[in-house]
Write a protein that holds these residues in place. Structure first.
Motif, PDB file in Angstrom:
ATOM      1  N   GLY A 161       0.826  -1.209   0.000  1.00  0.00           N
ATOM      2  CA  GLY A 161       0.000   0.000   0.000  1.00  0.00           C
ATOM      3  C   GLY A 161       0.854   1.250   0.000  1.00  0.00           C
ATOM      4  O   GLY A 161       2.019   1.242   0.389  1.00  0.00           O
ATOM      5  N   TRP A 162       0.264   2.340  -0.437  1.00  0.00           N
ATOM      6  CA  TRP A 162       1.044   3.552  -0.696  1.00  0.00           C
ATOM      7  C   TRP A 162       1.487   4.263   0.565  1.00  0.00           C
ATOM      8  O   TRP A 162       2.407   5.092   0.512  1.00  0.00           O
ATOM      9  N   ILE A 163       0.911   3.953   1.707  1.00  0.00           N
ATOM     10  CA  ILE A 163       1.347   4.591   2.953  1.00  0.00           C
ATOM     11  C   ILE A 163       2.471   3.796   3.603  1.00  0.00           C
ATOM     12  O   ILE A 163       3.503   4.341   4.002  1.00  0.00           O
ATOM     13  N   ALA A 164       2.299   2.476   3.695  1.00  0.00           N
ATOM     14  CA  ALA A 164       3.285   1.639   4.372  1.00  0.00           C
ATOM     15  C   ALA A 164       4.396   1.168   3.447  1.00  0.00           C
ATOM     16  O   ALA A 164       5.481   0.814   3.912  1.00  0.00           O
ATOM     17  N   GLY A 165       4.140   1.133   2.145  1.00  0.00           N
ATOM     18  CA  GLY A 165       5.121   0.561   1.232  1.00  0.00           C
ATOM     19  C   GLY A 165       5.052   1.159  -0.144  1.00  0.00           C
ATOM     20  O   GLY A 165       5.139   2.363  -0.312  1.00  0.00           O
ATOM     21  N   ASP A 166       4.887   0.309  -1.163  1.00  0.00           N
ATOM     22  CA  ASP A 166       4.866   0.720  -2.572  1.00  0.00           C
ATOM     23  C   ASP A 166       6.127   1.482  -2.964  1.00  0.00           C
ATOM     24  O   ASP A 166       6.093   2.430  -3.762  1.00  0.00           O
ATOM     25  N   GLU A 167       7.266   1.043  -2.400  1.00  0.00           N
ATOM     26  CA  GLU A 167       8.523   1.703  -2.699  1.00  0.00           C
ATOM     27  C   GLU A 167       8.807   1.705  -4.197  1.00  0.00           C
ATOM     28  O   GLU A 167       8.546   0.745  -4.899  1.00  0.00           O
ATOM     29  N   GLY A 168       9.361   2.795  -4.669  1.00  0.00           N
ATOM     30  CA  GLY A 168       9.689   2.912  -6.081  1.00  0.00           C
ATOM     31  C   GLY A 168       8.519   3.247  -6.975  1.00  0.00           C
ATOM     32  O   GLY A 168       8.661   3.241  -8.199  1.00  0.00           O
ATOM     33  N   SER A 169       7.371   3.563  -6.402  1.00  0.00           N
ATOM     34  CA  SER A 169       6.166   3.863  -7.191  1.00  0.00           C
ATOM     35  C   SER A 169       5.989   5.367  -7.361  1.00  0.00           C
ATOM     36  O   SER A 169       6.702   6.187  -6.765  1.00  0.00           O
ATOM     37  N   GLY A 170       4.979   5.731  -8.148  1.00  0.00           N
ATOM     38  CA  GLY A 170       4.666   7.130  -8.323  1.00  0.00           C
ATOM     39  C   GLY A 170       4.218   7.798  -7.041  1.00  0.00           C
ATOM     40  O   GLY A 170       4.644   8.921  -6.720  1.00  0.00           O
ATOM     41  N   ALA A 171       3.348   7.136  -6.282  1.00  0.00           N
ATOM     42  CA  ALA A 171       2.885   7.716  -5.026  1.00  0.00           C
ATOM     43  C   ALA A 171       4.030   7.834  -4.028  1.00  0.00           C
ATOM     44  O   ALA A 171       4.111   8.805  -3.265  1.00  0.00           O
ATOM     45  N   TRP A 172       4.920   6.868  -3.995  1.00  0.00           N
ATOM     46  CA  TRP A 172       6.095   6.886  -3.114  1.00  0.00           C
ATOM     47  C   TRP A 172       6.996   8.056  -3.461  1.00  0.00           C
ATOM     48  O   TRP A 172       7.463   8.784  -2.577  1.00  0.00           O
ATOM     49  N   LEU A 173       7.258   8.261  -4.752  1.00  0.00           N
ATOM     50  CA  LEU A 173       8.051   9.413  -5.169  1.00  0.00           C
ATOM     51  C   LEU A 173       7.357  10.722  -4.792  1.00  0.00           C
ATOM     52  O   LEU A 173       8.006  11.685  -4.365  1.00  0.00           O
ATOM     53  N   GLY A 174       6.030  10.749  -4.957  1.00  0.00           N
ATOM     54  CA  GLY A 174       5.291  11.948  -4.594  1.00  0.00           C
ATOM     55  C   GLY A 174       5.353  12.254  -3.117  1.00  0.00           C
ATOM     56  O   GLY A 174       5.479  13.422  -2.708  1.00  0.00           O
TER      57      GLY A 174
END
Length: 310
Positions: A161-174
């Motif tokens: 998930g974009w809060i706890a993980g999703d490293e390397g993703s668009g939301a993570w970069l944001g």
């Protein structure tokens, strides 16, 4: 079809004695929904797009956008109407691995003859390798790595998930970009080109940024990712974020296939953009995807129908 449906992960619904005439493959994430309508042999008849259908954004919204995309695909195929009972649908949706979200979604299903639900990472694997063994590192709005092994077993890395993980993703970069902009506004770090680019979007005052953050979700944060890429040449902070994204996605690939024995496909806008930055050893394993997550949805539901018949 070389994979088997794993009932502990793939959610299955089927109406007794129903005889579907069409197949629907669905790719649903935090940014949008893509649908492929096909005949029973898998020949694609029409395509459709609509808004996001990630289950974390609500089951009602997911079904609304899925149905809109199905209607668009049916119209492209020249079908005036397309009743759910005439269709078997395979869905790869972000958030399908969360039991409560999947249950709420399935409870609202509008009467499809057969339904197979899994996460969009697995349908991406099926689509990328046409149902054959292989691994995928997918990074777009979110990120996840999935593998289908030669023995038919599955593996997952990431996708928290974009809060706890999703490293390397668009939301993570944001998220990294907005945190940097907040620190720059405080004077904790210099006001770099990336910070200034974020301020132009989220607001150049404390009040404006707080208001932006109060309503921003996964998609809003992912919309900041292009700013990071735009600033790479002029801002070491942005360049560092991109290098970290590459490192995180390579970690996913290693976790999926430590022996590096399976073909690897990179999928999603962020992964594809970062592909030239990966190590030579990883690039040597990469293959072009044979299909996308919507194709994987078609593979998924065709596997369900074949299993039902057999």
């Amino acid at each position: 079809m070389t994979f088997t449906l794993d009932s502990t992960r793939t959610q299955i619904l089927a109406q007794p004695d129903a005889a579907p005439r069409f197949l629907i493959g669905v790719d649903g994430g935090g940014t949008g929904t893509r649908v492929k309508l096909a005949d029973l042999q898998g020949k694609v008849l029409g395509l459709g797009d609509a808004g996001p259908s990630a289950l974390g954004q609500g089951a009602e919204q997911a079904w609304r956008h899925i149905q809109q995309a199905v209607e668009a695909a049916a119209a492209q195929a020249g079908l005036a109407t397309l009743a759910p009972i005439d269709c078997a649908i395979g869905l790869g949706l972000s958030g399908a691995g969360v039991p409560s979200q999947a249950a709420e979604f399935l409870a609202r299903q509008p009467g499809y003859a057969a339904l197979a639900l899994d996460n969009d990472g697995f349908t991406t694997v099926l689509g990328a390798h046409a149902g054959q063994p292989g691994a995928v590192v997918a990074s777009g709005t979110g990120s996840v790595g999935e593998v289908l092994r030669r023995d038919g077993s599955r593996g997952v890395a990431g996708g928290w998930g974009w809060i706890a993980g999703d490293e390397g993703s668009g939301a993570w970069l944001g998220l990294k970009a907005i945190r940097h902009a907040c620190q720059a506004m405080d004077g904790r770090v210099p006001a770099s080109p990336l910070a200034q680019a974020v301020w132009a979007v989220a607001g150049s005052t404390t009040e404006a940024m707080l208001a932006w953050g109060a309503v921003a979700g996964q998609h809003a944060y992912a919309s900041l990712a292009p700013l990071v890429f735009d600033c790479v040449g002029s801002d070491p902070v942005a360049a560092g974020f991109v290098a970290e994204a590459v490192f995180e996605l390579e970690k996913l690939a290693l976790a999926l296939d430590p022996e590096a024995s399976l073909p690897l496909a990179l999928c999603g806008s962020i992964a594809v953009r970062l592909a030239p930055e990966f190590s030579a050893a990883l690039r040597a394993r990469c293959v072009a995807p044979l299909g996308d997550s919507a194709d994987g949805g078609l593979h998924l539901v065709r596997g369900l129908l074949q299993r039902t018949v057999n």
